[in-house]
Design an enzyme around this catalytic site. Sequence first.
Site, PDB file in Angstrom:
ATOM      1  N   THR A  54      19.946  46.200  48.998  1.00 42.87           N
ATOM      2  CA  THR A  54      19.041  47.015  49.804  1.00 42.87           C
ATOM      3  C   THR A  54      19.204  46.660  51.272  1.00 42.87           C
ATOM      4  O   THR A  54      19.883  45.701  51.615  1.00 42.87           O
ATOM      5  CB  THR A  54      17.574  46.799  49.374  1.00 42.87           C
ATOM      6  OG1 THR A  54      17.249  45.416  49.545  1.00 42.87           O
ATOM      7  CG2 THR A  54      17.354  47.201  47.932  1.00 42.87           C
ATOM      8  N   CYS A  55      18.556  47.449  52.126  1.00 46.87           N
ATOM      9  CA  CYS A  55      18.615  47.219  53.579  1.00 46.87           C
ATOM     10  C   CYS A  55      18.202  45.791  53.899  1.00 46.87           C
ATOM     11  O   CYS A  55      17.281  45.294  53.279  1.00 46.87           O
ATOM     12  CB  CYS A  55      17.673  48.169  54.308  1.00 46.87           C
ATOM     13  SG  CYS A  55      18.390  49.786  54.561  1.00 46.87           S
ATOM     14  N   PRO A  56      18.845  45.195  54.846  1.00 42.94           N
ATOM     15  CA  PRO A  56      19.918  45.702  55.709  1.00 42.94           C
ATOM     16  C   PRO A  56      21.311  45.319  55.233  1.00 42.94           C
ATOM     17  O   PRO A  56      22.268  45.485  55.970  1.00 42.94           O
ATOM     18  CB  PRO A  56      19.603  45.044  57.044  1.00 42.94           C
ATOM     19  CG  PRO A  56      19.125  43.678  56.656  1.00 42.94           C
ATOM     20  CD  PRO A  56      18.347  43.905  55.365  1.00 42.94           C
ATOM     21  N   GLU A  66      21.858  55.404  57.219  1.00 40.10           N
ATOM     22  CA  GLU A  66      22.027  54.495  58.355  1.00 40.10           C
ATOM     23  C   GLU A  66      23.489  54.241  58.708  1.00 40.10           C
ATOM     24  O   GLU A  66      23.835  54.141  59.885  1.00 40.10           O
ATOM     25  CB  GLU A  66      21.352  53.157  58.065  1.00 40.10           C
ATOM     26  CG  GLU A  66      19.847  53.225  58.079  1.00 40.10           C
ATOM     27  CD  GLU A  66      19.206  51.891  57.738  1.00 40.10           C
ATOM     28  OE1 GLU A  66      19.888  51.003  57.200  1.00 40.10           O
ATOM     29  OE2 GLU A  66      18.010  51.750  58.021  1.00 40.10           O
TER      30      GLU A  66
END
Length: 73
Positions: A12-14, A45
């Site tokens: 998951t982000c980032p 992103e």
Amino acid sequence: MAEIKVDCRGETCPVPLVETRKALRKAAPGDIVEVTGTHPTSKKEIPMAVDALGLELLDMAEDEGVWTIRIRR
């Protein structure tokens, strides 16, 4: 010309964006970085980062929740 593969499935982000940026820093001009992942936000992103860096987004594809983004350095 080299092809660098970055597998971020399940991350998951980032993490996907960070790993993509690391791979792009290592890549020589003309190299292709192929990023595979499953996190929906990262799918948005990464292309924004590619644009901000002035690089070329070659292809974006998704199949059953797994996306692949190809970038030319």
